[in-house]
Motif scaffolding. Sequence first.
Motif, PDB file in Angstrom:
ATOM      1  N   PRO A   1       0.799  -1.235   0.000  1.00  0.00           N
ATOM      2  CA  PRO A   1       0.000   0.000   0.000  1.00  0.00           C
ATOM      3  C   PRO A   1       0.830   1.282   0.000  1.00  0.00           C
ATOM      4  N   HIS A   2       2.134   1.154   0.259  1.00  0.00           N
ATOM      5  CA  HIS A   2       3.000   2.339   0.268  1.00  0.00           C
ATOM      6  C   HIS A   2       3.422   2.752  -1.135  1.00  0.00           C
ATOM      7  N   VAL A   3       3.213   1.893  -2.125  1.00  0.00           N
ATOM      8  CA  VAL A   3       3.663   2.163  -3.492  1.00  0.00           C
ATOM      9  C   VAL A   3       2.594   2.957  -4.249  1.00  0.00           C
ATOM     10  N   MET A   4       3.027   3.927  -5.016  1.00  0.00           N
ATOM     11  CA  MET A   4       2.113   4.752  -5.808  1.00  0.00           C
ATOM     12  C   MET A   4       1.314   3.897  -6.797  1.00  0.00           C
ATOM     13  N   LYS A   5       0.203   4.451  -7.250  1.00  0.00           N
ATOM     14  CA  LYS A   5      -0.574   3.784  -8.301  1.00  0.00           C
ATOM     15  C   LYS A   5       0.047   4.023  -9.673  1.00  0.00           C
ATOM     16  N   GLY A   6       0.734   5.152  -9.833  1.00  0.00           N
ATOM     17  CA  GLY A   6       1.363   5.450 -11.114  1.00  0.00           C
ATOM     18  C   GLY A   6       1.712   6.914 -11.215  1.00  0.00           C
ATOM     19  N   TYR A   7       2.440   7.268 -12.264  1.00  0.00           N
ATOM     20  CA  TYR A   7       2.781   8.661 -12.536  1.00  0.00           C
ATOM     21  C   TYR A   7       1.588   9.344 -13.212  1.00  0.00           C
ATOM     22  N   TRP A   8       1.286  10.551 -12.793  1.00  0.00           N
ATOM     23  CA  TRP A   8       0.119  11.282 -13.273  1.00  0.00           C
ATOM     24  C   TRP A   8       0.200  11.485 -14.791  1.00  0.00           C
ATOM     25  N   ASN A   9      -0.820  10.910 -15.464  1.00  0.00           N
ATOM     26  CA  ASN A   9      -0.944  11.055 -16.927  1.00  0.00           C
ATOM     27  C   ASN A   9       0.287  10.560 -17.696  1.00  0.00           C
TER      28      ASN A   9
ATOM     29  N   PRO B   1       1.144   6.908 -18.475  1.00  0.00           N
ATOM     30  CA  PRO B   1       0.967   5.449 -18.410  1.00  0.00           C
ATOM     31  C   PRO B   1       2.187   4.661 -18.871  1.00  0.00           C
ATOM     32  N   GLN B   2       2.906   5.151 -19.870  1.00  0.00           N
ATOM     33  CA  GLN B   2       4.078   4.427 -20.347  1.00  0.00           C
ATOM     34  C   GLN B   2       5.186   4.405 -19.296  1.00  0.00           C
ATOM     35  N   ALA B   3       5.400   5.561 -18.680  1.00  0.00           N
ATOM     36  CA  ALA B   3       6.423   5.635 -17.620  1.00  0.00           C
ATOM     37  C   ALA B   3       6.046   4.743 -16.447  1.00  0.00           C
ATOM     38  N   THR B   4       4.748   4.673 -16.157  1.00  0.00           N
ATOM     39  CA  THR B   4       4.271   3.810 -15.076  1.00  0.00           C
ATOM     40  C   THR B   4       4.541   2.352 -15.400  1.00  0.00           C
ATOM     41  N   ASP B   5       4.214   1.953 -16.612  1.00  0.00           N
ATOM     42  CA  ASP B   5       4.430   0.557 -17.018  1.00  0.00           C
ATOM     43  C   ASP B   5       5.903   0.168 -16.942  1.00  0.00           C
ATOM     44  N   GLU B   6       6.779   1.116 -17.201  1.00  0.00           N
ATOM     45  CA  GLU B   6       8.212   0.824 -17.239  1.00  0.00           C
ATOM     46  C   GLU B   6       8.799   0.538 -15.857  1.00  0.00           C
ATOM     47  N   VAL B   7       8.162   1.035 -14.797  1.00  0.00           N
ATOM     48  CA  VAL B   7       8.741   0.839 -13.458  1.00  0.00           C
ATOM     49  C   VAL B   7       8.078  -0.301 -12.682  1.00  0.00           C
ATOM     50  N   PHE B   8       7.068  -0.930 -13.287  1.00  0.00           N
ATOM     51  CA  PHE B   8       6.421  -2.068 -12.626  1.00  0.00           C
ATOM     52  C   PHE B   8       6.678  -3.343 -13.416  1.00  0.00           C
ATOM     53  N   ILE B   9       6.892  -4.431 -12.684  1.00  0.00           N
ATOM     54  CA  ILE B   9       7.048  -5.733 -13.298  1.00  0.00           C
ATOM     55  C   ILE B   9       6.276  -6.750 -12.467  1.00  0.00           C
ATOM     56  N   GLU B  10       5.201  -7.249 -13.054  1.00  0.00           N
ATOM     57  CA  GLU B  10       4.324  -8.215 -12.386  1.00  0.00           C
ATOM     58  C   GLU B  10       3.866  -7.726 -11.012  1.00  0.00           C
ATOM     59  N   GLY B  11       3.519  -6.440 -10.944  1.00  0.00           N
ATOM     60  CA  GLY B  11       2.999  -5.865  -9.714  1.00  0.00           C
ATOM     61  C   GLY B  11       4.049  -5.348  -8.750  1.00  0.00           C
ATOM     62  N   TRP B  12       5.320  -5.583  -9.062  1.00  0.00           N
ATOM     63  CA  TRP B  12       6.415  -5.116  -8.200  1.00  0.00           C
ATOM     64  C   TRP B  12       6.985  -3.811  -8.752  1.00  0.00           C
ATOM     65  N   PHE B  13       7.224  -2.855  -7.857  1.00  0.00           N
ATOM     66  CA  PHE B  13       7.833  -1.592  -8.243  1.00  0.00           C
ATOM     67  C   PHE B  13       9.350  -1.748  -8.254  1.00  0.00           C
ATOM     68  N   GLN B  14       9.974  -1.328  -9.361  1.00  0.00           N
ATOM     69  CA  GLN B  14      11.430  -1.418  -9.499  1.00  0.00           C
ATOM     70  C   GLN B  14      12.069  -0.121  -8.975  1.00  0.00           C
ATOM     71  N   THR B  15      12.820  -0.240  -7.905  1.00  0.00           N
ATOM     72  CA  THR B  15      13.363   0.948  -7.246  1.00  0.00           C
ATOM     73  C   THR B  15      14.549   1.568  -7.986  1.00  0.00           C
ATOM     74  N   GLY B  16      15.247   0.765  -8.792  1.00  0.00           N
ATOM     75  CA  GLY B  16      16.448   1.277  -9.439  1.00  0.00           C
ATOM     76  C   GLY B  16      17.679   1.188  -8.556  1.00  0.00           C
ATOM     77  N   ASP B  17      17.510   0.615  -7.351  1.00  0.00           N
ATOM     78  CA  ASP B  17      18.628   0.450  -6.431  1.00  0.00           C
ATOM     79  C   ASP B  17      19.042  -1.011  -6.350  1.00  0.00           C
ATOM     80  N   ILE B  18      20.309  -1.237  -6.071  1.00  0.00           N
ATOM     81  CA  ILE B  18      20.849  -2.580  -5.902  1.00  0.00           C
ATOM     82  C   ILE B  18      20.995  -2.858  -4.409  1.00  0.00           C
ATOM     83  N   GLY B  19      20.638  -4.068  -3.989  1.00  0.00           N
ATOM     84  CA  GLY B  19      20.750  -4.373  -2.566  1.00  0.00           C
ATOM     85  C   GLY B  19      20.619  -5.850  -2.259  1.00  0.00           C
TER      86      GLY B  19
END
Length: 337
Positions: free
Chosen positions: A157-165, A167-185
């Motif tokens: 529930p802490h993850v955003m629904k998407g970037y405002w207007n 949709p393509q940018a939103t699709d690029e940061v989600f993979i199978e419902g998981w948000f990709q942070t861009g960080d390695i850990g």
Amino acid sequence: MLVRPTVVPGVPRLFERFRAAVLEKVVSGSPLKQRIFYWAERVGRRRAEHELLGTPFGFLDQFRFLAADRLVLRKLRARTGGRIVYFVSGGAALDPSLNWWFESMGLSLLQGYGLTETSPVISVNPHDANRIGTVGRPIDGAEVMIADDGEILTRGPHVMKGYWNKPQATDEVFIEGWFQTGDIGVLEDGYLRVTDRKKNILVTSTGKNVAPQPLENALAMSRYVEQLVVVGDGQRFVAALVVPDFAILRNWAEKRDKHKTPEELCIDTDVIDLVRSEIDALQADFSTFEQVRDFRLLPTPFTIDDGTLTPTLKTVRRVVESKYAELIDEIYSEGES
């Protein structure tokens, strides 16, 4: 107006500045006061290691701690208002040695992690189970997973629904419902450890992968360093652009009859030797291919206005590299000669 807070959030630079101010006052004191402070610091570190790591702490250690606390540590804590329960660090990586220093002073410093897209917290260290070097455990409701390539993924529930207007940018940061942070850990016993930004990894011309963030954090512990950026992607070795802390450096220089401008200090051979010795000492634990071989001193700091810093005081690496491209080229052209 007197402010006596109990919880203080901040970025690592705030805590670096606090430590630098304390140490600058210490070194300006008498040799006796310096010895007492550094002794108290060592005693406080033993106490912190006992509390956080469970190392032995006998009766004599307790006696020493009471003396150190009375002579030094308690007075330092009073400068924060005397009611601090804990500090919370976020927005950038916190160097473990800085974290340990605060704990040695009896000031609890908890590191957390998150992004704007995650509201903005994913994890934070618990007050009663702080694990230095990590960004803590995922908060309630937050799931964290490490992808095959090491990227940190999260959902909840802490993850955003998407970037405002967008949709393509939103699709690029989600993979199978998981948000990709861009960080390695990595996850270690439920605690998350962040290594670096995925896009920041430097690959030298010899094929070595270098994570700049841990190295930058280590070098930033020098009281003579205000800001720095490590460079070297596609090059034979790692280098750095360093903005000195001119308030402290000027004091050092004037004691040696060097009354110079920032521009003059940056090309002064004694100053360069001083910074080189600091870099060599602080990067000693890094592999040879990770170490800074050459550097340049910059007379002007990175700022939000010139685009080299974000509003949260993170360095914008690509802007710095673009702005100082000629200087970086000079480093590597000299390195080839």
